[in-house]
Design a protein around this motif. Structure first.
Motif, PDB file in Angstrom:
ATOM      1  N   UNK A  20       0.827  -1.215   0.000  1.00  0.00           N
ATOM      2  CA  UNK A  20       0.000   0.000   0.000  1.00  0.00           C
ATOM      3  C   UNK A  20       0.855   1.256   0.000  1.00  0.00           C
ATOM      4  N   UNK A  21       0.324   2.323  -0.582  1.00  0.00           N
ATOM      5  CA  UNK A  21       1.058   3.585  -0.653  1.00  0.00           C
ATOM      6  C   UNK A  21       1.459   4.093   0.730  1.00  0.00           C
ATOM      7  N   UNK A  22       0.609   3.830   1.725  1.00  0.00           N
ATOM      8  CA  UNK A  22       0.871   4.350   3.071  1.00  0.00           C
ATOM      9  C   UNK A  22       1.857   3.502   3.862  1.00  0.00           C
ATOM     10  N   UNK A  23       2.268   2.354   3.328  1.00  0.00           N
ATOM     11  CA  UNK A  23       3.153   1.457   4.065  1.00  0.00           C
ATOM     12  C   UNK A  23       4.614   1.816   3.831  1.00  0.00           C
ATOM     13  N   UNK A  24       5.346   2.055   4.908  1.00  0.00           N
ATOM     14  CA  UNK A  24       6.770   2.360   4.805  1.00  0.00           C
ATOM     15  C   UNK A  24       7.556   1.093   4.480  1.00  0.00           C
ATOM     16  N   UNK A  25       8.774   1.272   3.977  1.00  0.00           N
ATOM     17  CA  UNK A  25       9.636   0.110   3.731  1.00  0.00           C
ATOM     18  C   UNK A  25       9.958  -0.610   5.039  1.00  0.00           C
ATOM     19  N   UNK A  26      10.083   0.130   6.114  1.00  0.00           N
ATOM     20  CA  UNK A  26      10.378  -0.484   7.411  1.00  0.00           C
ATOM     21  C   UNK A  26       9.233  -1.382   7.855  1.00  0.00           C
ATOM     22  N   UNK A  27       7.998  -0.893   7.752  1.00  0.00           N
ATOM     23  CA  UNK A  27       6.844  -1.734   8.079  1.00  0.00           C
ATOM     24  C   UNK A  27       6.779  -2.937   7.146  1.00  0.00           C
ATOM     25  N   UNK A  28       7.000  -2.700   5.865  1.00  0.00           N
ATOM     26  CA  UNK A  28       6.876  -3.767   4.870  1.00  0.00           C
ATOM     27  C   UNK A  28       7.932  -4.846   5.054  1.00  0.00           C
ATOM     28  N   UNK A  29       9.137  -4.462   5.439  1.00  0.00           N
ATOM     29  CA  UNK A  29      10.233  -5.424   5.567  1.00  0.00           C
ATOM     30  C   UNK A  29       9.957  -6.453   6.648  1.00  0.00           C
ATOM     31  N   UNK A  30       9.229  -6.064   7.677  1.00  0.00           N
ATOM     32  CA  UNK A  30       8.934  -6.979   8.773  1.00  0.00           C
ATOM     33  C   UNK A  30       7.533  -7.540   8.736  1.00  0.00           C
TER      34      UNK A  30
END
Length: 325
Positions: A109-119
């Motif tokens: 999602x556009x609102x998801x940061x790479x940090x959130x996505x990585x974990x």
């Protein structure tokens, strides 16, 4: 490119930050420029040589990453260069670039940061598969989460609440339990001062419907004995280092069942169902039902330190490596 290379099996400090050849995507594969990588307990087991998977040396550990699609191989459709994605790579995530099967790539999602996505992939994927596909957790049922403040445990708390369950979170300190309550736990149990059996008896009328156990060890037998009629016990991992032995007689008398939860292997065998789960998880994330808790970030150069935190069970939620990308 730079990567953390395991040349010798052992503790996290055996990893070496080195130059390695940049990977090239083959048919059905995607090359991702990595911005962040999740750090998981199995990564440390693989580095130590204590996991079911034993890759040949040398290898780059790291089972999940997030970044931008840099190139695609032959026969790949539906994924464009430049797309922001998370990836379940199984291996190779502790690097500036990684090649991943296209079936394990998911636009974020556009609102998801790479940090959130990585974990996101491993922990939420595991808990969704366990609670939905294996346990069939229903609204109104009671869920007990052991090791509830850890990377995978905390996601089980959140997903249990999203499914409408009553969630009991068990952890080893007031600080950890406060985090569990902040993420939706209805009741808490402190291993350090509470008797698990007595607290469960006080909090439930007839036992718990589902136990989610990523820890193993001494509490597993008590948890199995706490199952209600038709209860389901999910064995997710053994962070305690002790693989428990449970009495099958208890499962007999409560008409209960034990289910193994090995999300990565299941996802590779069931890519379409896994994609459905990921879409459901993204929907919950966008509605605010899932709030990944990243307790610490480390630069890729400090992967050994990050992995040591996870293996020492000192992490609350997720630990993530960040790269310049």
């Amino acid at each position: 490119m730079k990567a953390q290379l395991c040349r010798t099996l052992g503790a996290p400090d055996t990893l070496r930050y080195e130059d390695v050849a940049s990977p090239v995507p083959g048919p059905g594969e995607v090359l991702v420029e990595v911005h962040a990588s999740g750090v998981n307990f199995p990564d440390g087991l693989i580095v130590a040589g204590n996991y079911q998977t034993k890759p040949p040396l040398p290898f780059v550990p790291g089972s999940e990453a997030a970044g931008v699609v840099q190139a695609i191989g032959a026969d790949v459709t539906g994924i464009a260069v430049g797309t922001r994605v998370l990836a379940f790579c199984g291996m190779g995530g502790y690097a500036e670039q990684v090649v991943v099967s296209a079936s394990m790539i998911f636009p974020i999602p556009d609102a998801m940061s790479y940090t959130d996505a990585a974990g996101f992939a491993v922990t939420y994927g595991t808990s969704c598969h366990g609670l939905v596909d294996r346990a069939d957790l229903r609204a109104g049922e009671t869920l007990l989460v052991l090791g509830a403040s850890g990377g995978v445990g905390l996601t089980a708390v959140e997903i249990g609440k999203a499914l409408g369950a009553r969630v009991i979170a068990a952890a080893s300190s007031p600080e950890k339990l406060e985090l569990c309550r902040a993420h939706g736990a209805d009741e808490t149990i402190d291993y350090s001062r509470d008797d698990l059996k007595e607290r469960l008896a006080a909090l439930t009328d007839g036992g718990v419907d589902v136990v989610y156990d990523p820890v193993g060890g001494d509490h597993a037998q008590t948890a199995v004995r706490s199952l209600a009629w038709g209860g389901r016990y999910l064995t997710v991992g053994y962070a305690s280092g002790d693989i428990p032995k449970v009495g099958l007689n208890r499962l007999l008398v409560c008409s209960g069942s034990v289910h193994g939860v090995l999300w990565g292997a299941w996802a590779k065998r069931n890519p379409e169902r896994n994609a459905d789960n990921m879409n459901r998880l993204f929907g919950w994330y966008e509605r605010g039902a899932l709030r990944p808790h990243v307790s610490a970030t480390f630069p890729l150069t400090n992967a050994a330190e990050a992995l040591d935190v996870v293996m020492g069970r000192r992490a609350l939620g997720k630990v993530v490596l960040t790269s310049a990308g």
